[in-house]
Design an enzyme around this catalytic site. Structure first.
Site, PDB file in Angstrom:
ATOM      1  N   GLU A 128     -12.591  67.580  70.609  1.00  0.00           N
ATOM      2  CA  GLU A 128     -11.959  68.833  70.159  1.00  0.00           C
ATOM      3  C   GLU A 128     -11.508  68.715  68.697  1.00  0.00           C
ATOM      4  OE1 GLU A 128      -8.957  70.169  72.904  1.00  0.00           O
ATOM      5  OE2 GLU A 128     -10.113  69.562  74.657  1.00  0.00           O
ATOM      6  N   GLU A 144      -5.544  65.801  79.880  1.00  0.00           N
ATOM      7  CA  GLU A 144      -4.148  65.664  79.440  1.00  0.00           C
ATOM      8  C   GLU A 144      -3.173  65.300  80.566  1.00  0.00           C
ATOM      9  OE1 GLU A 144      -3.237  69.227  77.203  1.00  0.00           O
ATOM     10  OE2 GLU A 144      -5.121  69.131  76.140  1.00  0.00           O
TER      11      GLU A 144
HETATM   12  O1  G3I Z   1      -8.151  85.925  77.855  1.00  0.00           O
HETATM   13  C1  G3I Z   1      -6.901  86.471  77.413  1.00  0.00           C
HETATM   14  C2  G3I Z   1      -7.080  87.934  77.013  1.00  0.00           C
HETATM   15  O2  G3I Z   1      -7.434  88.680  78.166  1.00  0.00           O
HETATM   16  C3  G3I Z   1      -5.769  88.455  76.420  1.00  0.00           C
HETATM   17  O3  G3I Z   1      -5.950  89.785  75.986  1.00  0.00           O
HETATM   18  C4  G3I Z   1      -5.372  87.561  75.225  1.00  0.00           C
HETATM   19  C5  G3I Z   1      -4.095  87.999  74.563  1.00  0.00           C
HETATM   20  O4  G3I Z   1      -3.014  87.458  75.230  1.00  0.00           O
HETATM   21  O5  G3I Z   1      -5.197  86.200  75.682  1.00  0.00           O
HETATM   22  C6  G3I Z   1      -6.415  85.676  76.194  1.00  0.00           C
HETATM   23  O6  G3I Z   1      -6.204  84.365  76.631  1.00  0.00           O
HETATM   24  C7  G3I Z   1      -6.025  83.444  75.558  1.00  0.00           C
HETATM   25  C8  G3I Z   1      -7.137  82.394  75.661  1.00  0.00           C
HETATM   26  O7  G3I Z   1      -6.934  81.364  74.680  1.00  0.00           O
HETATM   27  C9  G3I Z   1      -8.512  83.001  75.457  1.00  0.00           C
HETATM   28  O8  G3I Z   1      -8.589  83.538  74.168  1.00  0.00           O
HETATM   29  C10 G3I Z   1      -4.681  82.787  75.739  1.00  0.00           C
HETATM   30  O9  G3I Z   1      -3.667  83.754  75.483  1.00  0.00           O
HETATM   31  C11 G3I Z   1      -4.531  81.638  74.758  1.00  0.00           C
HETATM   32  O10 G3I Z   1      -3.340  80.920  75.030  1.00  0.00           O
HETATM   33  C12 G3I Z   1      -5.700  80.666  74.930  1.00  0.00           C
HETATM   34  O11 G3I Z   1      -5.566  79.645  73.960  1.00  0.00           O
HETATM   35  C13 G3I Z   1      -6.413  78.519  74.208  1.00  0.00           C
HETATM   36  C14 G3I Z   1      -5.526  77.304  74.484  1.00  0.00           C
HETATM   37  O12 G3I Z   1      -6.367  76.169  74.754  1.00  0.00           O
HETATM   38  C15 G3I Z   1      -4.609  77.588  75.646  1.00  0.00           C
HETATM   39  O13 G3I Z   1      -4.272  76.482  76.317  1.00  0.00           O
HETATM   40  C16 G3I Z   1      -7.240  78.242  72.973  1.00  0.00           C
HETATM   41  O14 G3I Z   1      -8.139  79.313  72.736  1.00  0.00           O
HETATM   42  C17 G3I Z   1      -8.024  76.934  73.154  1.00  0.00           C
HETATM   43  O15 G3I Z   1      -8.642  76.559  71.931  1.00  0.00           O
HETATM   44  C18 G3I Z   1      -7.089  75.796  73.561  1.00  0.00           C
HETATM   45  O16 G3I Z   1      -7.868  74.666  73.834  1.00  0.00           O
HETATM   46  C19 G3I Z   1      -7.168  73.518  74.372  1.00  0.00           C
HETATM   47  C20 G3I Z   1      -8.167  72.727  75.169  1.00  0.00           C
HETATM   48  O17 G3I Z   1      -8.704  73.552  76.179  1.00  0.00           O
HETATM   49  C21 G3I Z   1      -7.522  71.475  75.745  1.00  0.00           C
HETATM   50  N1  G3I Z   1      -6.958  70.658  74.677  1.00  0.00           N
HETATM   51  C22 G3I Z   1      -5.986  71.362  73.841  1.00  0.00           C
HETATM   52  C23 G3I Z   1      -6.629  72.608  73.241  1.00  0.00           C
HETATM   53  C24 G3I Z   1      -5.640  73.306  72.362  1.00  0.00           C
HETATM   54  O18 G3I Z   1      -4.588  73.806  73.154  1.00  0.00           O
END
Ligand code: G3I
Length: 372
Positions: free
Chosen positions: A264, A159
Site C-alpha cells: 500500500e 492489521e
Molecule cells: O462507499 C461509501 C459511499 O457510499 C459514501 O457516499 C462515502 C461518503 O461517506 O463513503 C464511502 O465509503 C468510503 C470508502 O473509503 C470508499 O470510498 C469510506 O467513507 C472511507 O472511510 C473509505 O476509506 C478507505 C479507508 O481504507 C477506510 O478504512 C480508503 O479509501 C482506503 O484507501 C483505505 O485503505 C486502507 C487499507 O484498506 C488497509 N490499510 C490501511 C489503508 C488506509 O486506511
C-alpha cells in the site's frame, strides 16, 4: 553515483525543467520493472468501471496487477448477514481479466470496514466464539469461493498486531483470542487451495510489531497452514519510516521463508501529524495542517522525490524477496491521504500527480532502467 545523479535529475524535474508528458506516453512501469516484481496499484470503483477514463488508462498502461482499494472489504461486499453485494467486486475482477492483469483480493478479516452486524447478535452483544467462527468461515468461503481461480492471492488478515507486538484488541481477538488468525487462513485455503495467502499490516518497520508479526507467521507455519507472503503496507511520510529500520524488517520477514510484498505504498509530502494508519485516528481540519493546498514547494517536492527514489531503489535491491510493489492509488487526487489523518487536505503521496503525469523520481528511474 547513480543516486547523486538521481538527485540532480529529480531536482531539475521538480523545478519543472521537463515538459509535461502524458503518463501513457512514458515507457510502461510493468515493462521496465516487471522482471523484478509485480507492478501493482490499488484502484477505486470509478477506475474499475472506466468512469475515470484517464485513471483507468494509466492503470492499463503501467500496471500488471491490481488490488481493490475498497470494494472487496466486508462492509462493502457483505453489508447484511444474509446479503452480499457482488456487483462492484465483480466489475473490479472483470476489469482486471479484460486487461490481462493479476488480481489481488483485499481483505478478508479486518477490524475496520467490517460489516456492522458481523460481531454482534440481535441484542447487540458479541456473538459466541462458535458463531463468529461460523460467520468468518461463511464469509471467507463465499468471497474466496466466488473468485476461485481468478484471484492470485488474498490479504487474509489485515492489521492484527499493534506496535508492542501484541495482538490488536479487536472484536475478533476479544471473542476468539489469537485463534481467529489461523482460522482465517485455514478457511481461505479451504475455499481456494491454489490461492496465495498473505498477512498485511502497516508500521511494519516498528521493531515490536515486526517481531510480533514474525512470531505470528512462524506460528502459522508450525500449524502447517499456508502463508505465502507478508505485506508491508509502507504508508510513509517525510520523516518516517527510518530507512534502515524498514530494511531490517524486510529482512526479518524474508527470513521466515515468506515472500515480502509492498502492498500500500504512498508517502505523504505534508508535515507529519500522525504516524498511524489506523483509520480511526482522524483529526479535525486545521488550515495549518494543509500547508500546500495548490502545489508542493520545489524544495519539498525535491525532498519527497529523493525519499521515494531511495525506497524504490531499496525495493529493486531486494527484488529477490519482494515479489510485488503496490501503489495505494493511481494519482494524488485519488489518495486516502487527502482525508487522513486530517480531512480535507491536499496531499501529494503517489506515483502520478493530479495532471495524470508521472512523478520525477519515477521518470528518472524508468529512464535509468529501461535499457538495462
Ligand atoms: O462507499 C461509501 C459511499 O457510499 C459514501 O457516499 C462515502 C461518503 O461517506 O463513503 C464511502 O465509503 C468510503 C470508502 O473509503 C470508499 O470510498 C469510506 O467513507 C472511507 O472511510 C473509505 O476509506 C478507505 C479507508 O481504507 C477506510 O478504512 C480508503 O479509501 C482506503 O484507501 C483505505 O485503505 C486502507 C487499507 O484498506 C488497509 N490499510 C490501511 C489503508 C488506509 O486506511
Amino acid at each position: 553515483m547513480k543516486h547523486t545523479f538521481s538527485l540532480l535529475v529529480i531536482a531539475a524535474a521538480s523545478l519543472g525543467a521537463s515538459a509535461a508528458v502524458p503518463a501513457t506516453s512514458e515507457p510502461a512501469l510493468k515493462d521496465v520493472f516487471g522482471d523484478k516484481f509485480r507492478v501493482a496499484v490499488a484502484i477505486n470503483d470509478a477506475q474499475a468501471k472506466e468512469i475515470d477514463k484517464e485513471g483507468a488508462a494509466i492503470v492499463k498502461h503501467h500496471f500488471n496487477t491490481v488490488v481493490a482499494e475498497n470494494v472487496m472489504k466486508c462492509s462493502e461486499i457483505h453489508p447484511e448477514k444474509n446479503r452480499y453485494h457482488w456487483d462492484d467486486a465483480d466489475a473490479f475482477v472483470e476489469f482486471a481479466e479484460r486487461n490481462g492483469m493479476t488480481v489481488i483480493g483485499h481483505c478478508l478479516i479486518w477490524h475496520s470496514q467490517l460489516a456492522p452486524w458481523f460481531l454482534y447478535d440481535d441484542e447487540g452483544k458479541y456473538v459466541s466464539a462458535d458463531t463468529l467462527k461460523a460467520r468468518m468461515r461463511d464469509h471467507i468461503h463465499a468471497v474466496v469461493g466466488r473468485y476461485k481461480g481468478r484471484v492470485k492471492g488474498w490479504d487474509v488478515v489485515n492489521e492484527a498486531i499493534v506496535e508492542s507486538g501484541k495482538y490488536r484488541n479487536s472484536g475478533f481477538y476479544k471473542i476468539l483470542g489469537e485463534e481467529f488468525i489461523p482460522l482465517a487462513f485455514q478457511y481461505a485455503h479451504e475455499a481456494d487451495p491454489e490461492a496465495e495467502l498473505y498477512y498485511n499490516d502497516y508500521g511494519m518497520n516498528v521493531p515490536g510489531r515486526r517481531d510480533g508479526v514474525v512470531r505470528m507467521v512462524q506460528d502459522l507455519k508450525r500449524r502447517g497452514l499456508r502463508i505465502d507472503a507478508v505485506g508491508m503496507q509502507a504508508h510513509m511520510g517525510m520523516d518516517y519510516p527510518d530507512f534502515r529500520e524498514f530494511e531490517d524488517a524486510l529482512n526479518a520477514f524474508a527470513a521466515t521463508g515468506c515472500k515480502v510484498m509492498i502492498t500500500e505504498w504512498d508517502m505523504s509530502a505534508l508535515p507529519t501529524f500522525s504516524r498511524s494508519s489506523n483509520v480511526g485516528d482522524v483529526a479535525a481540519y486545521q488550515k495549518a495542517l494543509n500547508p500546500y493546498p495548490d502545489a508542493l514547494p520545489e524544495d519539498v517536492s525535491a525532498h519527497w522525490n529523493s525519499r521515494m527514489d531511495a525506497f524504490f531503489s531499496l525495493f529493486l535491491r531486494h527484488s529477490d524477496v519482494i515479489n510485488r510493489v503496490t501503489a495505494w492509488g493511481v494519482t494524488d487526487g485519488n489518495s486516502w491521504k487527502n482525508g487522513f489523518p486530517v480531512r480535507g487536505r491536499h496531499d501529494y503521496p503517489l506515483l502520478f500527480d493530479r495532471n495524470y503525469e508521472m512523478k520525477p523520481f519515477l521518470k528518472n528511474l524508468v529512464n535509468y532502467h529501461k535499457h538495462k
